[in-house]
Design a protein around this motif. Sequence first.
Motif, mmCIF file in Angstrom:
data_model
loop_
_atom_site.group_PDB
_atom_site.id
_atom_site.type_symbol
_atom_site.label_atom_id
_atom_site.label_comp_id
_atom_site.label_asym_id
_atom_site.label_seq_id
_atom_site.Cartn_x
_atom_site.Cartn_y
_atom_site.Cartn_z
ATOM 1 N N GLU A 121 -33.188 48.934 30.248
ATOM 2 C CA GLU A 121 -34.072 50.069 30.469
ATOM 3 C C GLU A 121 -35.549 49.663 30.525
ATOM 4 N N MET A 122 -35.856 48.427 30.180
ATOM 5 C CA MET A 122 -37.243 47.987 30.132
ATOM 6 C C MET A 122 -37.712 47.508 31.508
ATOM 7 N N SER A 123 -38.987 47.752 31.812
ATOM 8 C CA SER A 123 -39.577 47.193 33.032
ATOM 9 C C SER A 123 -39.555 45.675 32.962
ATOM 10 N N LEU A 124 -39.081 45.029 34.036
ATOM 11 C CA LEU A 124 -38.868 43.575 34.075
ATOM 12 C C LEU A 124 -37.985 43.121 32.921
ATOM 13 N N GLY A 125 -37.035 43.994 32.534
ATOM 14 C CA GLY A 125 -36.067 43.648 31.509
ATOM 15 C C GLY A 125 -34.742 43.262 32.156
ATOM 16 N N GLY A 126 -33.692 43.335 31.362
ATOM 17 C CA GLY A 126 -32.379 42.964 31.870
ATOM 18 C C GLY A 126 -32.149 41.474 31.916
ATOM 19 N N VAL A 127 -33.080 40.696 31.324
ATOM 20 C CA VAL A 127 -32.921 39.241 31.252
ATOM 21 C C VAL A 127 -33.187 38.808 29.816
ATOM 22 N N GLY A 128 -32.531 37.744 29.412
ATOM 23 C CA GLY A 128 -32.838 37.166 28.112
ATOM 24 C C GLY A 128 -34.030 36.238 28.219
ATOM 25 N N CYS A 129 -34.643 35.971 27.081
ATOM 26 C CA CYS A 129 -35.649 34.904 27.041
ATOM 27 C C CYS A 129 -34.865 33.605 26.913
ATOM 28 N N ILE A 231 -25.264 17.299 32.796
ATOM 29 C CA ILE A 231 -25.111 18.190 31.651
ATOM 30 C C ILE A 231 -25.931 19.449 31.914
ATOM 31 N N HIS A 232 -25.299 20.581 31.699
ATOM 32 C CA HIS A 232 -25.950 21.886 31.877
ATOM 33 C C HIS A 232 -26.148 22.504 30.491
ATOM 34 N N VAL A 233 -27.389 22.815 30.127
ATOM 35 C CA VAL A 233 -27.692 23.383 28.806
ATOM 36 C C VAL A 233 -28.343 24.743 28.985
ATOM 37 N N ASN A 234 -27.766 25.756 28.340
ATOM 38 C CA ASN A 234 -28.356 27.090 28.259
ATOM 39 C C ASN A 234 -28.699 27.369 26.806
ATOM 40 N N ILE A 235 -29.911 27.850 26.545
ATOM 41 C CA ILE A 235 -30.264 28.250 25.183
ATOM 42 C C ILE A 235 -31.125 29.494 25.237
ATOM 43 N N ASP A 236 -30.811 30.448 24.353
ATOM 44 C CA ASP A 236 -31.627 31.652 24.251
ATOM 45 C C ASP A 236 -32.814 31.342 23.346
ATOM 46 N N LEU A 237 -34.005 31.673 23.812
ATOM 47 C CA LEU A 237 -35.219 31.331 23.081
ATOM 48 C C LEU A 237 -35.486 32.261 21.907
ATOM 49 N N LEU A 238 -34.582 33.184 21.630
ATOM 50 C CA LEU A 238 -34.619 33.888 20.354
ATOM 51 C C LEU A 238 -34.409 32.943 19.188
ATOM 52 N N VAL A 239 -33.776 31.794 19.439
ATOM 53 C CA VAL A 239 -33.423 30.889 18.335
ATOM 54 C C VAL A 239 -34.107 29.532 18.430
ATOM 55 N N ALA A 240 -34.938 29.324 19.426
ATOM 56 C CA ALA A 240 -35.532 27.988 19.569
ATOM 57 C C ALA A 240 -36.822 28.061 20.366
ATOM 58 N N ASP A 241 -37.882 27.447 19.833
ATOM 59 C CA ASP A 241 -39.095 27.249 20.612
ATOM 60 C C ASP A 241 -39.021 25.868 21.266
ATOM 61 N N VAL A 242 -40.104 25.463 21.923
ATOM 62 C CA VAL A 242 -40.076 24.191 22.652
ATOM 63 C C VAL A 242 -39.823 23.019 21.714
ATOM 64 N N ALA A 243 -40.520 23.005 20.576
ATOM 65 C CA ALA A 243 -40.318 21.904 19.634
ATOM 66 C C ALA A 243 -38.890 21.884 19.102
ATOM 67 N N SER A 244 -38.289 23.057 18.949
ATOM 68 C CA SER A 244 -36.906 23.116 18.475
ATOM 69 C C SER A 244 -35.931 22.578 19.518
ATOM 70 N N ILE A 245 -36.226 22.812 20.793
ATOM 71 C CA ILE A 245 -35.377 22.227 21.836
ATOM 72 C C ILE A 245 -35.472 20.707 21.784
ATOM 73 N N GLU A 246 -36.658 20.177 21.517
ATOM 74 C CA GLU A 246 -36.795 18.731 21.346
ATOM 75 C C GLU A 246 -35.916 18.246 20.197
ATOM 76 N N VAL A 247 -35.928 18.966 19.062
ATOM 77 C CA VAL A 247 -35.093 18.603 17.918
ATOM 78 C C VAL A 247 -33.623 18.655 18.311
ATOM 79 N N LEU A 248 -33.232 19.718 18.983
ATOM 80 C CA LEU A 248 -31.839 19.881 19.396
ATOM 81 C C LEU A 248 -31.391 18.709 20.279
ATOM 82 N N LEU A 249 -32.202 18.360 21.260
ATOM 83 C CA LEU A 249 -31.828 17.275 22.170
ATOM 84 C C LEU A 249 -31.755 15.936 21.439
#
Length: 548
Positions: A121-129, A231-249
């Motif tokens: 219902e949000m303008s430019l919504g319907g997508v995850g971060c 390798i294909h990686v999908n992550i929702d940014l509700l749980v990770a910022d950029v530095a966290s993606i570095e940690v994850l990788l």
Amino acid sequence: MTSTHPAPPAADLSKDDIRNAVAGLLEVPADSIPDTDNLIRHGMDSIRMMRLAGGWRRAGADITFQRLAEQPTVERWHELLTTRPAPSTASARTALHPVDSAAAFDLTPVQRAYWIGRGDEMSLGGVGCHAYMEFDGSTVDPHRLEEAVRQVIARHEMLRARFLDDGRQQIAEQSPWQGLTVHDLTAFDAPTAERTLETVRDRLSHRRLDVARAEVLDVQLSLLPASRTRIHVNIDLLVADVASIEVLLTDLAEAYREPGRHTPAPGYGFAQYLADHRAWSEGPDTAGSPLTEAKDYWKGRIPALPLEGPRLPLAKRPEEIGRPRFSRRSFVLGTPQWLRITARAREHGLTPAMVLATAYAEILGAWSDDPDFLLNVPLFDRQPLHPAVSGMVADFTNLVLLHVDLRRRIPFADRAGELQQQLQQSASHAQYSTLNVLRDLRRANGGKRAGAPVVFACNLGSDFVGPQFRAALGELTWMLSQTPQVWLDHQVYRTDDSVLLAWDAVDELFPAGLLDDMMRSYQQMLDWLGAPDTEWTCPPPAIAGGAR
């Protein structure tokens, strides 16, 4: 080398203690940093200063990022840390009792914005971060990769977080991840394999993961002819910022390289961090608390702030677009050009990030109907409240509004210096969330819409994809991010001694060719900044094709 002994209380720090802390962050010899040198010229930047300020506050110092940024030298920092008494309210305190790690807990303001914004219902919504990445390598073993992913999910509790209907989050015991999806294309000829990969990319890169059932991470693998892999990686940014993606990788590469080694969980969760952070910053009604100071700072800024981001030409209004679809434009600044820009920045006491932000702002202003606008700047603001924080996966993002006023034509270095000083001041008062600032801005202007849908996100502190991951699992070859309510998101990543500059945007919003023209002008601006004979004490050249 930095000392392995516990750091002394802030009031007892010597100049050498401060010098060693700085040298450890910058990865330079301590004896190369004189007492009176501007630390920005040695590579200090805002993110590192924020980490130092947080650590010293934790040790009892009455210090802020802004005070460190005003005169970044070892000598001045020593004066600030040893002559200002610790506040009587003990701003460095943390929560007195552990939180229940199994209980639901509140979202951060940024998480809440992402969670609400993903609604249809949000303008430019319907997508995850959401971030989607592809890594191209060879001979990756599916079984080892699946086990490595499971180890990483088990270690990092936010990779099992579910987001509840009441606007809270909770750690699930088990992840819903079903295991590694393998796309076996080894029998395909090259053209067919490429077409199939395009189909996979198109399907995965715009996903909205089911975060209500803790679907926040997915990893898939394509097996290609000639032993190549993707390798294909999908992550929702509700749980990770950029530095966290570095940690994850990094953790994923380690788990893959050493299958029998199980690194224990940090033992300190995001719920505990948020409780400690609230205690550290104290309550909004506490006189002299960081949160109160931040609220007062932004209250004083409100009258002069514009209501919106750059007024770029639009082909459609945001509310006319159903589900936005993002696309990426990017280019790489090669090592020689980047080193020239970095060296010139330090000569002028500027961080490289602020040089890029200023160049980006100049381009936005050239196409904006109004040269006075807001730029949305994420801060990757993890405070060192516990030794485990640096290795956690979570979304520590905070947002700061940068007021860009291009109505005066002034030298580039002066403009960058003004914006840098403003950002440092605003980042020191980020305890009062940008969402609250926008709400206050809207109220102060009779309920008119306020927003900042154009973003500058910069992470130059470390390599986004480290050498261990690249050696074991492959090189980052493609990436796309999407964020609800965002029009244009400029992201900056370091890759060895080069820099990747990417624009993720909702193309449908803009006239055909506009973003291509803008990015071309941005590249030309950076060419001008990196040219050996350019004087940053002059205004930048006029930008052809802009609105102004």
